[in-house]
Each structure stands twice: as structure tokens, then as C-alpha cells.
Design a protein around this motif. Structure first.
Motif, PDB file in Angstrom:
ATOM      1  N   PHE A   1       0.845  -1.195   0.000  1.00 50.60           N
ATOM      2  CA  PHE A   1       0.000   0.000   0.000  1.00 50.60           C
ATOM      3  C   PHE A   1       0.883   1.249   0.000  1.00 50.60           C
ATOM      4  O   PHE A   1       1.686   1.464   0.897  1.00 50.60           O
ATOM      5  N   THR A   2       0.730   2.070  -1.032  1.00 52.53           N
ATOM      6  CA  THR A   2       1.603   3.225  -1.249  1.00 52.53           C
ATOM      7  C   THR A   2       0.873   4.524  -0.910  1.00 52.53           C
ATOM      8  O   THR A   2      -0.300   4.693  -1.229  1.00 52.53           O
ATOM      9  N   PHE A   3       1.591   5.439  -0.288  1.00 56.06           N
ATOM     10  CA  PHE A   3       1.003   6.710   0.124  1.00 56.06           C
ATOM     11  C   PHE A   3       2.084   7.796   0.109  1.00 56.06           C
ATOM     12  O   PHE A   3       3.276   7.514   0.040  1.00 56.06           O
TER      13      PHE A   3
ATOM     14  N   VAL B   1      -4.457   8.330   6.911  1.00 61.83           N
ATOM     15  CA  VAL B   1      -4.646   8.508   5.472  1.00 61.83           C
ATOM     16  C   VAL B   1      -6.006   9.123   5.174  1.00 61.83           C
ATOM     17  O   VAL B   1      -7.037   8.634   5.635  1.00 61.83           O
ATOM     18  N   SER B   2      -5.988  10.204   4.374  1.00 65.99           N
ATOM     19  CA  SER B   2      -7.231  10.850   3.952  1.00 65.99           C
ATOM     20  C   SER B   2      -7.108  11.274   2.499  1.00 65.99           C
ATOM     21  O   SER B   2      -6.031  11.675   2.052  1.00 65.99           O
ATOM     22  N   ASN B   3      -8.229  11.202   1.755  1.00 68.01           N
ATOM     23  CA  ASN B   3      -8.273  11.628   0.355  1.00 68.01           C
ATOM     24  C   ASN B   3      -8.488  13.127   0.199  1.00 68.01           C
ATOM     25  O   ASN B   3      -8.476  13.642  -0.912  1.00 68.01           O
TER      26      ASN B   3
ATOM     27  N   THR C   1       3.601  10.977   2.251  1.00 73.39           N
ATOM     28  CA  THR C   1       3.639  11.542   3.595  1.00 73.39           C
ATOM     29  C   THR C   1       3.513  13.070   3.535  1.00 73.39           C
ATOM     30  O   THR C   1       3.545  13.664   2.450  1.00 73.39           O
ATOM     31  N   GLU C   2       3.410  13.695   4.688  1.00 74.95           N
ATOM     32  CA  GLU C   2       3.288  15.158   4.782  1.00 74.95           C
ATOM     33  C   GLU C   2       4.426  15.889   4.084  1.00 74.95           C
ATOM     34  O   GLU C   2       4.227  16.943   3.488  1.00 74.95           O
ATOM     35  N   ASN C   3       5.619  15.327   4.173  1.00 72.47           N
ATOM     36  CA  ASN C   3       6.771  16.006   3.568  1.00 72.47           C
ATOM     37  C   ASN C   3       6.959  15.659   2.093  1.00 72.47           C
ATOM     38  O   ASN C   3       7.980  15.996   1.498  1.00 72.47           O
ATOM     39  N   GLY C   4       5.971  14.988   1.489  1.00 74.49           N
ATOM     40  CA  GLY C   4       5.998  14.712   0.054  1.00 74.49           C
ATOM     41  C   GLY C   4       6.683  13.415  -0.334  1.00 74.49           C
ATOM     42  O   GLY C   4       6.759  13.083  -1.518  1.00 74.49           O
ATOM     43  N   GLU C   5       7.160  12.660   0.635  1.00 77.50           N
ATOM     44  CA  GLU C   5       7.846  11.395   0.341  1.00 77.50           C
ATOM     45  C   GLU C   5       6.827  10.325  -0.037  1.00 77.50           C
ATOM     46  O   GLU C   5       5.813  10.145   0.629  1.00 77.50           O
ATOM     47  N   GLU C   6       7.099   9.596  -1.123  1.00 78.61           N
ATOM     48  CA  GLU C   6       6.252   8.469  -1.533  1.00 78.61           C
ATOM     49  C   GLU C   6       6.852   7.190  -0.974  1.00 78.61           C
ATOM     50  O   GLU C   6       8.035   6.915  -1.164  1.00 78.61           O
ATOM     51  N   THR C   7       6.052   6.435  -0.268  1.00 79.73           N
ATOM     52  CA  THR C   7       6.545   5.211   0.357  1.00 79.73           C
ATOM     53  C   THR C   7       5.404   4.204   0.484  1.00 79.73           C
ATOM     54  O   THR C   7       4.279   4.492   0.095  1.00 79.73           O
ATOM     55  N   ASP C   8       5.708   3.021   0.989  1.00 78.53           N
ATOM     56  CA  ASP C   8       4.663   2.035   1.257  1.00 78.53           C
ATOM     57  C   ASP C   8       4.900   1.421   2.626  1.00 78.53           C
ATOM     58  O   ASP C   8       5.890   1.730   3.294  1.00 78.53           O
TER      59      ASP C   8
ATOM     60  N   SER D   1      -1.219  11.543   5.767  1.00 79.34           N
ATOM     61  CA  SER D   1      -0.722  11.055   4.474  1.00 79.34           C
ATOM     62  C   SER D   1      -1.881  10.978   3.490  1.00 79.34           C
ATOM     63  O   SER D   1      -3.039  10.918   3.886  1.00 79.34           O
ATOM     64  N   SER D   2      -1.542  10.973   2.198  1.00 78.52           N
ATOM     65  CA  SER D   2      -2.574  10.813   1.167  1.00 78.52           C
ATOM     66  C   SER D   2      -2.297   9.528   0.387  1.00 78.52           C
ATOM     67  O   SER D   2      -1.135   9.211   0.088  1.00 78.52           O
TER      68      SER D   2
END
Length: 200
Positions: free
Chosen positions: A71-73, A126-128, A75-82, A148-149
Motif C-alpha cells: 500500500f503506497t502513500f 490517510v485521507s483523500n 507523507t506530509e513532507n511529500g515522500e512516496e513510500t509504502d 498522508s494521502s
């Protein structure tokens, strides 16, 4: 028509006072539920008083699969991670929205939970919604939570069409707790499970 009205009034007069009061309260509640702004507050109140403990998951088949941990999201600082990027960490994963009364009801307990364990475990809320909507809500309510988004839909046991939905994931990728709906995350049961994970 007059006869029906008179019969109705006579029927009300013959009711016990407690029954009459409960009927009046029921009518008031029904009217309030018809008004959108009060309906939202009533849902919030009901969610708050009916919050329960998250369910503990036991058994040998509770390890999340690679697909579930992918599951990928963002974070607040713009980092993409799972989720797999948090290997060897305890994870609190929560799906929520600012407009959702049960989500709003459980937020104070999540904030207390975060205050106690924010430096020990990973919090992924996580919120859209847009960052401005979320940040305004957090600021108005004095919440300090990492948001996170999602970049994809969660898979398998992490998928739910209900919000809030929350999971507590252990250091080995095992599903420790799950809850659909509002929960008390600052409870002793949750603390004991986390402390057990952190001490092993």
C-alpha cells in the motif's frame, strides 16, 4: 377531523408522564435528525458514546502479504513510500475524513495515543481530502497528527469501504488489531500490545 383530534388529545392525557416525556423527546430527536447541521452533531455524539475497543487479532495466519504491505502513500513532507518501508516498526494505520462524524469522534483518542507513542511507532493517518481541508480541521481542533494521502487503494485485509477503519501492525508485519468505526485507541489494551511489541 375534530373527533380524531379530540381522541388523540384524550389518548395523550391518559398516558403516564414518563411515556409522554419520552414521546416528546422522540419527536424532538426525529426533527433534529431532519436538519443536516444537527444531524451531523448527533451522529458525532452517538459515535463518541458508543466507541468500543479495537479487536485483537490472534492466530498464525495474521501476517500481511507483500501485496497488502505494498500500500503506497505520500507523507506530509511529500515522500512516496509504502508499508513495507516501515519494516521492524509498529504501525498505526488509520483511514479517515474530516466530514465523517465517527472519524471526528475518535480523533481526540488518537491524539492522546499519538502524544504517548508518536516517537515510538509509525502513525499513518490517510485521507483523500486536500491538505488545506485537513490542515484547517487539525488547526481548529488543536490536533498535531501526521497526515498522508493514498497513492493507491489498499489491498486484501487492509481494504475497507468504511471510514474510519484502523489497523495496528506489528514489527514483523503481523496484523495485531483492526477496527471499522470509531475506537478508543488510548486504551490500556492497546498500550499493553504496543509495549509488548516494543519490548520484544
Amino acid at each position: 377531523m375534530k373527533e380524531k383530534l379530540k381522541a388523540f388529545i384524550d389518548k395523550q392525557k391518559n398516558k403516564k408522564p414518563i411515556t409522554l416525556v419520552s414521546d416528546i423527546l422522540f419527536v424532538i430527536l426525529f426533527v433534529l435528525l431532519l436538519i443536516p447541521s444537527t444531524r451531523k452533531e448527533i451522529k458525532f455524539f452517538v459515535s463518541k458514546i458508543t466507541m468500543s475497543q479495537p479487536k485483537t487479532i490472534s492466530g498464525s495466519n495474521n501476517i500481511l502479504s507483500d501485496e497488502e504491505l505494498s500500500f503506497t502513500f505520500r507523507t506530509e513532507n511529500g515522500e512516496e513510500t509504502d508499508l513495507s518501508g516501515y519494516k521492524d516498526s509498529v504501525i498505526f494505520l488509520n483511514f479517515w475524513a474530516t466530514w465523517c462524524p465517527p472519524c471526528r469522534a475518535e480523533m481526540p483518542s488518537i491524539q492522546k495515543f499519538y502524544n504517548e507513542f508518536g516517537d515510538k511507532i509509525a502513525f499513518i493517518l490517510v485521507s483523500n481530502e486536500t491538505s488545506s481541508t485537513i490542515n484547517n480541521y487539525l488547526k481548529e481542533n488543536n490536533f498535531d497528527l501526521p497526515i498522508s494521502s493514498p497513492l493507491m487503494a489498499p489491498q486484501g485485509r487492509l481494504y475497507s469501504s468504511t471510514i474510519p477503519t484502523s489497523f495496528l501492525i506489528g514489527k514483523k508485519g503481523e496484523l495485531l488489531m483492526s477496527k471499522k468505526g470509531a475506537a478508543r485507541w488510548d486504551s490500556d489494551n492497546v498500550r499493553n500490545i504496543i509495549n509488548n511489541q516494543l519490548n520484544n
